[in-house]
Design a protein around this motif. Structure first.
Motif, PDB file in Angstrom:
ATOM      1  N   LEU A  68      44.460  39.535  37.591  1.00 43.90           N
ATOM      2  CA  LEU A  68      43.106  39.505  38.129  1.00 43.90           C
ATOM      3  C   LEU A  68      42.258  38.456  37.432  1.00 43.90           C
ATOM      4  O   LEU A  68      42.530  38.046  36.310  1.00 43.90           O
ATOM      5  CB  LEU A  68      42.431  40.870  38.062  1.00 43.90           C
ATOM      6  CG  LEU A  68      42.014  41.463  36.715  1.00 43.90           C
ATOM      7  CD1 LEU A  68      40.675  40.936  36.266  1.00 43.90           C
ATOM      8  CD2 LEU A  68      41.925  42.958  36.843  1.00 43.90           C
ATOM      9  N   SER A  69      41.222  38.007  38.145  1.00 43.05           N
ATOM     10  CA  SER A  69      40.160  37.182  37.588  1.00 43.05           C
ATOM     11  C   SER A  69      38.881  37.978  37.720  1.00 43.05           C
ATOM     12  O   SER A  69      38.734  38.777  38.645  1.00 43.05           O
ATOM     13  CB  SER A  69      40.000  35.878  38.381  1.00 43.05           C
ATOM     14  OG  SER A  69      41.075  35.023  38.173  1.00 43.05           O
ATOM     15  N   MET A  70      37.942  37.742  36.814  1.00 39.40           N
ATOM     16  CA  MET A  70      36.678  38.473  36.898  1.00 39.40           C
ATOM     17  C   MET A  70      35.542  37.657  36.306  1.00 39.40           C
ATOM     18  O   MET A  70      35.745  36.758  35.501  1.00 39.40           O
ATOM     19  CB  MET A  70      36.778  39.816  36.200  1.00 39.40           C
ATOM     20  CG  MET A  70      37.109  39.726  34.723  1.00 39.40           C
ATOM     21  SD  MET A  70      37.209  41.321  33.919  1.00 39.40           S
ATOM     22  CE  MET A  70      35.521  41.523  33.446  1.00 39.40           C
ATOM     23  N   GLU A 103      42.763  45.991  51.539  1.00 36.93           N
ATOM     24  CA  GLU A 103      43.593  46.473  50.429  1.00 36.93           C
ATOM     25  C   GLU A 103      43.002  46.050  49.091  1.00 36.93           C
ATOM     26  O   GLU A 103      42.985  46.822  48.124  1.00 36.93           O
ATOM     27  CB  GLU A 103      45.019  45.926  50.573  1.00 36.93           C
ATOM     28  CG  GLU A 103      45.771  46.510  51.746  1.00 36.93           C
ATOM     29  CD  GLU A 103      47.027  45.734  52.098  1.00 36.93           C
ATOM     30  OE1 GLU A 103      47.907  46.330  52.762  1.00 36.93           O
ATOM     31  OE2 GLU A 103      47.148  44.535  51.738  1.00 36.93           O
ATOM     32  N   ARG A 104      42.490  44.837  49.033  1.00 33.04           N
ATOM     33  CA  ARG A 104      41.877  44.323  47.809  1.00 33.04           C
ATOM     34  C   ARG A 104      40.668  45.185  47.418  1.00 33.04           C
ATOM     35  O   ARG A 104      40.498  45.544  46.255  1.00 33.04           O
ATOM     36  CB  ARG A 104      41.461  42.868  48.042  1.00 33.04           C
ATOM     37  CG  ARG A 104      41.050  42.132  46.815  1.00 33.04           C
ATOM     38  CD  ARG A 104      40.802  40.659  47.090  1.00 33.04           C
ATOM     39  NE  ARG A 104      42.031  39.979  47.492  1.00 33.04           N
ATOM     40  CZ  ARG A 104      42.268  39.511  48.726  1.00 33.04           C
ATOM     41  NH1 ARG A 104      41.367  39.637  49.664  1.00 33.04           N
ATOM     42  NH2 ARG A 104      43.408  38.918  49.001  1.00 33.04           N
ATOM     43  N   GLY A 141      36.946  37.531  52.280  1.00 37.74           N
ATOM     44  CA  GLY A 141      37.269  36.713  51.122  1.00 37.74           C
ATOM     45  C   GLY A 141      38.029  37.450  50.040  1.00 37.74           C
ATOM     46  O   GLY A 141      38.382  38.619  50.169  1.00 37.74           O
ATOM     47  N   ASP A 142      38.283  36.720  48.943  1.00 37.44           N
ATOM     48  CA  ASP A 142      39.084  37.232  47.831  1.00 37.44           C
ATOM     49  C   ASP A 142      38.286  37.988  46.784  1.00 37.44           C
ATOM     50  O   ASP A 142      38.829  38.827  46.078  1.00 37.44           O
ATOM     51  CB  ASP A 142      39.794  36.072  47.117  1.00 37.44           C
ATOM     52  CG  ASP A 142      40.837  35.399  47.989  1.00 37.44           C
ATOM     53  OD1 ASP A 142      41.253  35.996  48.989  1.00 37.44           O
ATOM     54  OD2 ASP A 142      41.224  34.275  47.656  1.00 37.44           O
ATOM     55  N   GLY A 165      30.189  44.462  47.365  1.00 37.16           N
ATOM     56  CA  GLY A 165      29.748  43.281  48.086  1.00 37.16           C
ATOM     57  C   GLY A 165      30.824  42.214  48.105  1.00 37.16           C
ATOM     58  O   GLY A 165      31.838  42.315  47.410  1.00 37.16           O
ATOM     59  N   ASP A 166      30.593  41.195  48.918  1.00 38.76           N
ATOM     60  CA  ASP A 166      31.445  40.014  48.950  1.00 38.76           C
ATOM     61  C   ASP A 166      30.535  38.812  49.178  1.00 38.76           C
ATOM     62  O   ASP A 166      29.307  38.951  49.157  1.00 38.76           O
ATOM     63  CB  ASP A 166      32.551  40.138  50.006  1.00 38.76           C
ATOM     64  CG  ASP A 166      32.034  40.337  51.416  1.00 38.76           C
ATOM     65  OD1 ASP A 166      30.872  39.974  51.711  1.00 38.76           O
ATOM     66  OD2 ASP A 166      32.796  40.854  52.255  1.00 38.76           O
TER      67      ASP A 166
END
Length: 191
Positions: A68-70, A103-104, A141-142, A165-166
């Protein structure tokens, strides 16, 4: 490593709502169970909420794990209180099947308790007992934003609430029930 076998069945079929039960089974034992209430999509008035925190430069993402990235915006994993972070999953759960945005979101929604810790992780352990995710639209989005708060009445359980949110705006909520155990008590019990 034991392969997971997905199993599902439609519990209720309807024109407006469908109820689906899904399980992941390993060696004949249910490891994960989900109940999904799917509703039809039809035009209705919009009442979108604006994005609470814009996505920082994705190339400057934090995170020390390969899956993961955060971007931590508020709060800390090691300080009790509310928090906010953007999270992007970098791995597939099923080899060769890229995660869908839905799923994300289901995976990232489980991060609410680490976004807004109820207790000091140095002194306490916790386990997520359940997770409910409610969406007003499908995510885009991702990257997924969690803006979370947590509360407890001092009885060994807590509730974590995260707004989701996205890049297009806010689109849902996630709620977790969390079991809390003091590390000394957990150690004495052999946990």
């Amino acid at each position: 490593r034991v392969p997971l076998k997905p199993e599902w069945r439609i519990v209720r079929e309807g024109r407006r709502v469908q109820l689906v039960e899904a399980e992941l089974v390993a060696d004949g034992r249910v490891c994960v169970r989900a109940i999904v209430l799917r509703s039809r999509i039809a035009p209705s008035p919009e009442a979108d909420l604006p994005l609470l925190h814009p996505l920082p430069d994705p190339s400057r993402a934090e995170g020390k794990v390969p899956w993961l990235s955060m971007h931590r915006l508020e709060g800390s994993l090691f300080h009790v209180g509310p928090g906010a972070q953007w999270v992007r999953m970098l791995t597939d759960v099923v080899t060769g099947h890229a995660l869908t945005p839905l799923e994300r979101v289901a995976m990232v929604s489980d991060f609410g308790s680490s976004t807004a810790p109820l207790v000091s992780l140095r002194e306490w352990t916790y386990a997520n007992l359940d997770l409910a995710v409610h969406l007003t639209r499908l995510p885009q989005g991702d990257w997924v934003l969690l803006d979370a708060t947590s509360e407890s009445s001092g009885n060994g359980t807590g509730v974590v609430h995260a707004r989701l949110g996205d890049v297009a705006g806010m689109f849902g909520h996630a709620c977790q029930t969390v079991f809390l155990d003091h590390r000394e008590e957990a150690h004495q019990a052999g946990v």
